[in-house]
Design an enzyme around this catalytic site. Structure first.
Site, PDB file in Angstrom:
ATOM      1  CG  HIS A 355      -1.994  -1.004   1.190  1.00  0.00           C
ATOM      2  ND1 HIS A 355      -3.249  -0.793   0.679  1.00  0.00           N
ATOM      3  CD2 HIS A 355      -1.976  -2.295   1.607  1.00  0.00           C
ATOM      4  CE1 HIS A 355      -3.974  -1.896   0.801  1.00  0.00           C
ATOM      5  NE2 HIS A 355      -3.217  -2.831   1.351  1.00  0.00           N
ATOM      6  CE  LYS A 543      -5.855  14.058   0.542  1.00  0.00           C
ATOM      7  NZ  LYS A 543      -6.188  12.826  -0.140  1.00  0.00           N
ATOM      8  NE  ARG A 544      -2.653  10.145  10.179  1.00  0.00           N
ATOM      9  CZ  ARG A 544      -2.290   9.161  11.007  1.00  0.00           C
ATOM     10  NH1 ARG A 544      -3.073   8.124  11.196  1.00  0.00           N
ATOM     11  NH2 ARG A 544      -1.156   9.232  11.664  1.00  0.00           N
ATOM     12  CE  LYS A 549      -1.885  10.932   3.213  1.00  0.00           C
ATOM     13  NZ  LYS A 549      -2.572  10.086   2.222  1.00  0.00           N
ATOM     14  CB  THR A 651      -9.831   5.150  -0.753  1.00  0.00           C
ATOM     15  OG1 THR A 651      -9.230   5.475   0.507  1.00  0.00           O
ATOM     16  CG2 THR A 651      -9.222   3.876  -1.276  1.00  0.00           C
ATOM     17  CE  LYS A 655     -13.561   6.320   1.383  1.00  0.00           C
ATOM     18  NZ  LYS A 655     -12.583   6.339   2.498  1.00  0.00           N
TER      19      LYS A 655
HETATM   20  C1  26Q Z   1       4.557   0.744   9.686  1.00  0.00           C
HETATM   21  C2  26Q Z   1       5.538   0.445  10.612  1.00  0.00           C
HETATM   22  C3  26Q Z   1       5.381   0.773  11.933  1.00  0.00           C
HETATM   23  C4  26Q Z   1       4.227   1.411  12.333  1.00  0.00           C
HETATM   24  C5  26Q Z   1       3.251   1.700  11.430  1.00  0.00           C
HETATM   25  C6  26Q Z   1       3.414   1.367  10.100  1.00  0.00           C
HETATM   26  C7  26Q Z   1       2.364   1.689   9.129  1.00  0.00           C
HETATM   27  C8  26Q Z   1       1.047   1.843   9.530  1.00  0.00           C
HETATM   28  C9  26Q Z   1       0.076   2.170   8.629  1.00  0.00           C
HETATM   29  C10 26Q Z   1       2.659   1.854   7.784  1.00  0.00           C
HETATM   30  C11 26Q Z   1       1.663   2.169   6.886  1.00  0.00           C
HETATM   31  C12 26Q Z   1       0.366   2.342   7.291  1.00  0.00           C
HETATM   32  C13 26Q Z   1      -0.700   2.721   6.400  1.00  0.00           C
HETATM   33  C14 26Q Z   1      -0.585   2.946   5.110  1.00  0.00           C
HETATM   34  C15 26Q Z   1      -1.714   3.400   4.300  1.00  0.00           C
HETATM   35  O1  26Q Z   1      -2.785   3.717   4.810  1.00  0.00           O
HETATM   36  N1  26Q Z   1      -1.557   3.465   2.990  1.00  0.00           N
HETATM   37  C16 26Q Z   1      -2.632   3.930   2.127  1.00  0.00           C
HETATM   38  O2  26Q Z   1      -3.351   2.810   1.670  1.00  0.00           O
HETATM   39  C17 26Q Z   1      -4.488   3.191   0.922  1.00  0.00           C
HETATM   40  C18 26Q Z   1      -5.283   1.946   0.588  1.00  0.00           C
HETATM   41  O3  26Q Z   1      -4.593   1.181  -0.357  1.00  0.00           O
HETATM   42  C19 26Q Z   1      -4.087   3.967  -0.318  1.00  0.00           C
HETATM   43  O4  26Q Z   1      -5.241   4.415  -0.973  1.00  0.00           O
HETATM   44  C20 26Q Z   1      -3.221   5.164   0.060  1.00  0.00           C
HETATM   45  O5  26Q Z   1      -2.729   5.797  -1.091  1.00  0.00           O
HETATM   46  C21 26Q Z   1      -2.060   4.705   0.944  1.00  0.00           C
HETATM   47  O6  26Q Z   1      -1.325   5.815   1.407  1.00  0.00           O
END
Ligand code: 26Q
Length: 802
Positions: A355, A543-544, A549, A651, A655
């Site tokens: 992702h 968004k975050r 971004k 995503t 929406k």
């Molecule tokens: C990794 C290591 C340690 C702690 C946390 C993490 C971690 C946590 C969450 C790394 C990544 C995430 C989340 C990533 C994420 O939300 N990616 C998004 O995924 C969406 C669904 O596919 C995409 O639409 C977005 O573009 C993408 O940023």
């Protein structure tokens, strides 16, 4: 009790008495919420059991979606709508003088996710059940979800989110479904009569207890299961000798350590932190889920080799990728299969989605930590690595660089993405562009070695939650125009296109938007005390908060606009309201400073009488699923302006599109596919292309100073950052200033000029409401492709084979 209004009212009143000992007059909103949700849960429980019985009887292949995050949002309204009882309840309650919306608001959002990846998992659960697939989720029952965001003096302050305080109406604790997870200790391997015996000793046991939540399909009698694991100590199971030997204090310390595993969700969507606990969480999720999946499989089948015929396991990014060595462990140590057999089964069962390509989000673990926490899993991972490297050596003799790059264990690290690719039968990205970048850049060597594994599955969203539930008026208008078949087949939204020039539909949709904007405006008034004009253009960036971004690019445009207004060099063709919302990771200082900057800017602009309310800036605190549901239906413009190549898919963009907003966006993620579907005339694309960005990264960054020197607007804005507008807060914004001027990793300055130009085009287009509505209709008409039903159908056909 749900057959007619009278029966419902009677049942509701009786239950209110039996649960809370109160009549309607004395009952609180919370009493009423729990009464209603317990009725709904009871109502669906029979169907839930029937679905499971059916799966058992017909031997259906089951998919398990393993994810550290499920960002579910509220469930009362969804469950009621999906079982087709929403209007009945809402009318019956209203006859009792109760507003169902007030009860819905009582429910706390289960915020068990950070953002896109977690919400995608929730929309996938929705589509799996609604399309009658046997697909279930496995996750962690975090006691605290993503932190609650407060804003104090413009700064983000994080407060724990104790969503379980009043209990969770939708969960069922299954004490009989609990499994022991082992951490630490030593592994002894011996041989007895030609068989290898693995013994794990001196480990610390943790109990994983299942809490199941029903995942209700849309009006189809399918109810799947989201199983969330709770971490508990095994103090109860220790005998008195053990306890007295260890001492009370010791036992309590152990209890605290174990319960900490499901205590809270990592609030970090990119930077790896709190390493050991996070690794424990991942193994906890994976080991509990796999033990439970295999136990169910064994109740129904006796040949382990048929596992991949009956079970598909998907890992949501690398976070649950320990599923690979854990399944190997179960097959070898517990089921006594040999390595080759076990490997064949494992790699035919597991698949994986990436992702993000952000370097800081690619997970690696130091060997020391991995080995000491998970000694048996480490041995297996090492063996997977050695066997894989041997094959690499045959294919690429002497090419040490390539082998090091592909190895799972290298440079004192375990590389999770490498493990994921080697141990999965399919690897996919989440938009065409992202899948391409994976295959051409990040995982290039893997794509050459395993070309058949790679594919794309462009993300989607649940049109049921994001259109039917979030925007009832638009839903109604669409159905009045083209009938209702689009609800079960969102592609049929396409027939709306024939009405793109129909003035009565254009007016109708304009009215719907106006209504939604009025509703949002009064909510904003209530929440923030700020008055916004519903006839202004609502430009929304939610968004975050993250540098890539580019909330900063949006802010730069606003500062420029404000400046032009003050200098009287511009009159706005339409007043504008800029709406921001989003959380920053608590340790991400730059992102937190961006929030402070938005709030500081809002304070200046919203209080400046001289601009006649032509401009407003709003920051809405504590963004999450419920707030998204309020904001998105009211947006005119959707900001999707990430640095090209950085947003894997997005995503939120989908929406907004489905709710008729027009997108201002970069050539990034799924924006590109949106543009393909609607044509470039119906989306405002701008900025660097992904290959240009990647070229800059490869050849050294562009020269920021040149761009800065050549554009007086940029000089002015940067000056304002440090001095002018916010002299009091200068120190907070210094780091933003320097990060841009020294490096500008995300091309904010570079893309500024074309962003402003495109924003001017947006404003100009908005003055022609007919043209605007025409584009909006085309957006809605083409949004069916971005339903998660399409995505899930692709996963089930190409990857999971169910
Ligand atoms: C990794 C290591 C340690 C702690 C946390 C993490 C971690 C946590 C969450 C790394 C990544 C995430 C989340 C990533 C994420 O939300 N990616 C998004 O995924 C969406 C669904 O596919 C995409 O639409 C977005 O573009 C993408 O940023």
């Amino acid at each position: 009790m749900f057959t007619n209004k009278e029966a419902f009212k009677q049942a509701f009143l009786e239950r209110l008495v039996s649960m809370h000992g109160k009549g309607v007059q004395q009952s609180t909103l919370s009493d009423r919420y729990y009464t209603l949700s317990s009725m709904v849960r009871e109502y669906i429980s029979t169907t839930w059991v029937e679905t499971n019985d059916y799966y058992k009887e017909n031997g259906a292949k089951q998919v398990y979606y393993l994810s550290m995050e499920f960002l579910l949002g509220k469930l009362l309204k969804q469950n009621l709508m999906y079982v087709g009882k929403y209007s009945l309840c809402s009318e019956a309650l209203s006859e009792l003088g109760i507003d169902i919306h007030e009860l819905e608001e009582q429910e706390s959002d289960p915020a068990l996710g950070n953002g896109g990846l977690g919400r995608l998992a929730a929309d996938f659960m929705d589509s799996l059940a609604s399309l009658n697939f046997a697909g279930h989720g496995c996750g962690i029952r975090y006691k605290y979800g993503l932190f609650e965001q407060k804003i104090v003096d413009g700064y983000q302050v994080e407060v724990p989110d104790y969503w379980l305080q009043e209990g969770n109406a939708w969960e069922v604790r299954k004490s009989d479904r609990s499994f022991q997870i082992r951490f630490g200790g030593k592994v002894n391997i011996t041989e007895q009569a030609g068989e290898i015996i693995v013994e794990h000793v001196d480990y610390e046991p943790v109990l994983a207890v299942a809490y199941d939540m029903p995942m209700v399909g849309y009006q189809n009698s399918t109810i799947n299961t989201l199983r969330l694991w709770n971490a508990e100590s095994m103090v109860k199971d220790m005998n008195l000798t053990e306890l007295s030997k260890q001492g009370y204090h010791h036992a309590m310390e152990y209890k605290r350590r174990t319960e900490a595993i499901s205590e809270f969700l990592y609030p970090d969507d990119s930077t790896p932190e709190g390493k050991a606990l996070r690794l424990k969480q991942q193994y906890f999720l994976v080991s509990a889920s796999l033990q439970s999946i295999v136990a169910r499989f064994k109740r129904l089948h006796d040949d382990m080799k048929s596992l991949p015929e009956y079970i598909a396991i998907h890992t949501n990014d690398t976070h649950p990728v320990l599923a690979i060595p854990e399944l190997m462990r179960i097959l070898m140590d517990e089921e006594h299969l040999g390595w080759e057999e076990a490997w064949e089964i494992t790699t035919n069962t597991i698949s994986f989605t990436n992702h993000t390509i952000l370097a800081e989000a690619l997970e690696t673990w130091s060997i020391d930590l991995f080995q000491s926490l998970l000694p048996r899993i480490y041995l297996i991972t090492e063996e997977i690595n050695e066997r894989f490297c041997k094959q690499l050596w045959i294919r690429y003799p002497d090419d040490w660089d390539k082998i090091r790059n592909l190895a799972i264990v290298a440079d004192h690290q375990v590389k999770m993405v490498n493990l994921a690719v080697v141990g999965s039968h399919h690897v996919n990205g989440v938009s065409k562009l992202h899948s391409n970048i994976l295959q051409k850049e990040l995982l290039k060597d893997f794509a050459n070695y395993f070309p058949q594994k790679f594919s794309n599955k462009t993300n989607g969203i649940s049109h049921r939650r994001w259109l039917l539930m979030a925007n009832p008026r638009l839903t109604e208008s669409i159905s009045e125009t083209i009938g209702t078949s689009w609800i079960s087949n969102p592609n049929e939204l396409r027939s709306l296109k024939a009405y793109k020039d129909d003035h009565s539909l254009q007016d109708l949709l304009a009215d719907v938007k106006k209504h939604n904007k009025h509703k949002l405006a009064s909510w904003i008034q209530k929440e923030t005390g700020i008055t916004v004009d519903p006839s202004s253009l609502f430009d929304v960036h939610v968004k975050r908060i993250h540098a890539y971004k580019r909330q900063l690019l949006n802010i730069f445009h606003i500062i420029d606009l404000y400046h032009r207004l003050k200098e009287n060099t511009t009159t706005l063709s339409v007043p504008r309201t800029f709406i921001f919302a989003g959380k920053a990771a608590p340790s991400y200082h730059l992102a937190k400073n961006i929030i402070k900057l938005i709030n500081a800017l809002a304070k200046v602009i919203n209080h400046d009488k001289s601009i006649n309310d032509q401009l407003k800036v709003i920051f809405i605190k504590n963004y999450g699923v419920s707030i998204a549901e309020k904001i998105i239906p009211a947006a005119d413009v959707s900001e999707q302006i990430s640095t090209a190549s950085k947003e894997a898919s997005g995503t939120g963009n989908m929406k907004f599109m489905m709710n008729g907003a027009l997108t201002i966006g970069t050539h990034d993620g799924a924006n590109i596919e949106m543009a393909e579907k609607i044509g470039e005339d119906n989306i405002f694309l701008f900025g660097l292309k992904p290959d240009e960005v990647l070229r800059y990264y490869a050849n050294g960054q562009y020269n920021v100073r040149d761009v800065y020197e050549e554009d007086n607007r940029l000089k002015y804005i940067m000056d304002q950052l440090m001095y002018g507008l916010f002299s009091r807060e200068r120190a907070d914004f210094q780091s933003i200033y320097y990060s841009l001027l020294n490096h500008d990793e995300y091309f904010v300055l570079k893309d500024f000029a074309c962003y402003v130009e495109t924003q001017n085009k947006v404003a100009h287009t908005y003055t022609n409401q007919q043209e605007w509505q025409r584009k909006s209709i085309i957006n809605i008409a083409q949004s069916g492709y971005f339903s998660s039903d399409r995505t899930i159908n692709e996963y089930t056909e190409d990857i999971w084979k169910i």
